[in-house]
Design an enzyme around this catalytic site. Sequence first.
Site, short mmCIF file in Angstrom:
data_model
loop_
_atom_site.label_atom_id
_atom_site.label_comp_id
_atom_site.label_asym_id
_atom_site.label_seq_id
_atom_site.Cartn_x
_atom_site.Cartn_y
_atom_site.Cartn_z
N LYS A 276 0.85 -1.20 0.00
CA LYS A 276 0.00 0.00 0.00
C LYS A 276 0.88 1.24 0.00
O LYS A 276 1.55 1.55 0.99
CB LYS A 276 -0.91 0.05 1.23
CG LYS A 276 -2.00 1.11 1.05
CD LYS A 276 -2.59 1.63 2.33
CE LYS A 276 -1.88 2.82 2.90
NZ LYS A 276 -1.92 4.04 2.08
N GLU B 1 9.61 0.80 10.71
CA GLU B 1 10.64 1.84 10.57
C GLU B 1 9.91 3.15 10.77
O GLU B 1 9.14 3.57 9.90
CB GLU B 1 11.30 1.72 9.20
CG GLU B 1 12.66 2.34 9.15
CD GLU B 1 12.59 3.81 8.82
OE1 GLU B 1 12.66 4.62 9.79
OE2 GLU B 1 12.44 4.15 7.65
N CYS C 101 13.21 10.48 7.56
CA CYS C 101 13.08 9.95 8.93
C CYS C 101 14.39 10.09 9.69
O CYS C 101 14.39 10.26 10.90
CB CYS C 101 12.59 8.52 8.91
SG CYS C 101 13.54 7.47 7.84
N GLU D 234 9.08 15.37 16.29
CA GLU D 234 9.50 15.27 14.88
C GLU D 234 8.69 16.27 14.05
O GLU D 234 7.46 16.22 14.02
CB GLU D 234 9.24 13.84 14.38
CG GLU D 234 9.77 13.61 12.99
CD GLU D 234 9.54 12.18 12.50
OE1 GLU D 234 8.45 11.64 12.73
OE2 GLU D 234 10.47 11.63 11.88
P1 NAP Z 1 1.69 7.83 8.45
O1 NAP Z 1 0.28 8.13 8.81
O2 NAP Z 1 2.46 7.04 9.41
O3 NAP Z 1 1.64 7.09 7.02
C1 NAP Z 1 2.51 6.09 6.58
C2 NAP Z 1 1.72 5.00 5.88
O4 NAP Z 1 0.84 4.35 6.80
C3 NAP Z 1 0.83 5.53 4.77
O5 NAP Z 1 0.79 4.59 3.71
C4 NAP Z 1 -0.51 5.62 5.47
O6 NAP Z 1 -1.60 5.67 4.61
C5 NAP Z 1 -0.50 4.38 6.31
N1 NAP Z 1 -1.45 4.39 7.42
C6 NAP Z 1 -2.02 5.46 8.05
N2 NAP Z 1 -2.83 5.05 9.05
C7 NAP Z 1 -2.79 3.70 9.06
C8 NAP Z 1 -3.41 2.70 9.87
N3 NAP Z 1 -4.23 3.00 10.86
N4 NAP Z 1 -3.13 1.40 9.61
C9 NAP Z 1 -2.30 1.07 8.61
N5 NAP Z 1 -1.70 1.97 7.81
C10 NAP Z 1 -1.93 3.27 8.03
O7 NAP Z 1 2.45 9.12 8.12
P2 NAP Z 1 1.86 10.47 7.48
O8 NAP Z 1 0.53 10.79 8.03
O9 NAP Z 1 1.95 10.37 6.02
O10 NAP Z 1 2.89 11.51 8.04
C11 NAP Z 1 2.77 11.90 9.39
C12 NAP Z 1 4.11 11.92 10.06
O11 NAP Z 1 4.75 10.66 9.92
C13 NAP Z 1 5.10 12.88 9.47
O12 NAP Z 1 4.93 14.16 9.93
C14 NAP Z 1 6.39 12.28 9.93
O13 NAP Z 1 6.66 12.67 11.21
C15 NAP Z 1 6.13 10.82 9.92
N6 NAP Z 1 6.67 10.15 8.74
C16 NAP Z 1 7.77 9.41 8.91
C17 NAP Z 1 8.31 8.76 7.83
C18 NAP Z 1 9.52 7.92 7.95
O14 NAP Z 1 10.20 7.70 6.97
N7 NAP Z 1 9.84 7.40 9.11
C19 NAP Z 1 7.74 8.88 6.58
C20 NAP Z 1 6.58 9.64 6.43
C21 NAP Z 1 6.06 10.26 7.54
P3 NAP Z 1 -2.15 7.13 4.13
O15 NAP Z 1 -1.13 7.65 3.23
O16 NAP Z 1 -3.41 6.85 3.44
O17 NAP Z 1 -2.35 7.92 5.37
#
Ligand code: NAP
Length: 498
Positions: free
Chosen positions: A191, A266, A300, A398
């Site tokens: 996904k 991760e 990250c 973060e």
């Molecule tokens: P996120 O919500 O953690 O999204 C990462 C992935 O998880 C996306 O594919 C997301 O889908 C999916 N997801 C969201 N809710 C889920 C659930 N309940 N069960 C399973 N999968 C789920 O991150 P984000 O909202 O895009 O970004 C928020 C914060 O995450 C950023 O501000 C940053 O701090 C952090 N982040 C960290 C990394 C990293 O490399 N460690 C990368 C991106 C973001 P959707 O796209 O549909 O929400």
Amino acid sequence: MAAAVEISLPNGLKYSQPTGLFIGNEFVPATGEKFAVINPATNEEVITLPGASEADVDKAVAAARRAFEGEWSELAAVDRGSFLYKLSELIDRDRKLLASIDAFDNGKARHTYTDALEGDIDESYNVFKYYAGAADKITGRTIETSPAKLAYVLQEPLGVCGQIIPWNFPFMMLAWKVAPALACGNTVVLKPAEQTPLSALYFGKLVVEAGLPAGVVNIIPGIGSVSGKALAGHMDVDKIAFTGSTNTGRAIMKSAANNLKNITLECGGKSPSIVFEDADLDQAAKWCHSGIMYNQGQVCTSTSRIYVHEAVYDDFLKRFVEITKENARVGDPFSSETWQGPQVSQAQYDKILSYIEEGKSSGARLLHGGSKHGSKGLFIEPTVFADTTEDMKIIQEEIFGPVVAISKFSTEAEAIAKANDTSYGLAAALFTEKISKAHKVARKLQAGMVWINSSNDSHFGIPFGGYKSSGIGRELGQYALDAYTQSKAVHVNLGSRL
Ligand code: NAP
Ligand code: MG
């Protein structure tokens, strides 16, 4: 069949973008909620895509299960490797297009578009090549337990792997997850993030062209709280590999508990850089700058906290601000002049700007930036705060944007204590010309990755992952082969005694 859409990219490249879901080697319609794909450089909608529903997730998992139990499991490992090699060649062939799609969808500048051909896509090409070579080198050991008995260990695939990836390195995150899983003989349901589904869907075309059996790779764009959640909780999924925020990682761990899935997480970070008084300050400032500002600060492992020895603090600040000014070329990701593109989405943009306001009101000294850039698109000025203190939100949380917090320290012990004073433990950088200090401090840092006189290095052969709330398990290198296999001990009795 789901319809394809003709897309013209800002650099003149035109291509046919598949839509829907990629299941069983076909693009099929999705039945879930729609979501918008935006170009963050203009903040305008490009297309809307239907997302995967729970029923669609069931279909994708069933296709992956059939493939796992069918032709894929009958293949010799060397032949799995050949498929991965073929995929690597197709990625290389389409490197300009793939880099351009990610630049358009994510807003990636410089390292992925202008230098695109040395950026994310070349890394992805190398990852597929690396695991192409690894596929037939996954071996267990034979252990003699007595003169009459021995046991051998088989490293077997886990089965169907659900993979949930973020938007900050759309294609590269796909490569990091799909290549090792397939090398080990698993099948996958991936996904992509809502914000950046385009290059992952395009990859479906490459899977067909490479001739992989139907169902080995399935790609299901959709809303995380629907399709991601359904995948993480699915009773017929054997593993979940996730990259994203720590909060989502926690939710995934809970969903994955039902059938005790194998998990790799991760998650986020708040990685420190320590600049000692004996560091090469020009080098330190250069690496610390790219450590946080690279990829619009959406990394990250970005080194978002910098601790500088008091003896060189003012000098370092001067050099850091100079480099920030030189590279404050914020704008069109497709322009060769640009160093920094837009943030990925309105939500991230708003969140980053609110952290900047928080930094200002908490008394941090603003040395550069501090507001949005331009009037159109999701651009933010590279923002440098100095004299920050450990209690400030901009030090603890973060931000995931081009915002850095710099403060000073007096002793090595203080620097290490401050560096470790966070719930995260993904990465850490340190700068010194003293070799013994470098290695001593590296051992004391609570982080899955430490850089000496550098920042943000990663390599497909080296384990990647975090301590503490930054994650569980490791990706890349030989470590990913452990993450995508399970061992079976076979005991053999050669004698006749009980
Ligand atoms: P996120 O919500 O953690 O999204 C990462 C992935 O998880 C996306 O594919 C997301 O889908 C999916 N997801 C969201 N809710 C889920 C659930 N309940 N069960 C399973 N999968 C789920 O991150 P984000 O909202 O895009 O970004 C928020 C914060 O995450 C950023 O501000 C940053 O701090 C952090 N982040 C960290 C990394 C990293 O490399 N460690 C990368 C991106 C973001 P959707 O796209 O549909 O929400
Ligand atoms: Mg987008």
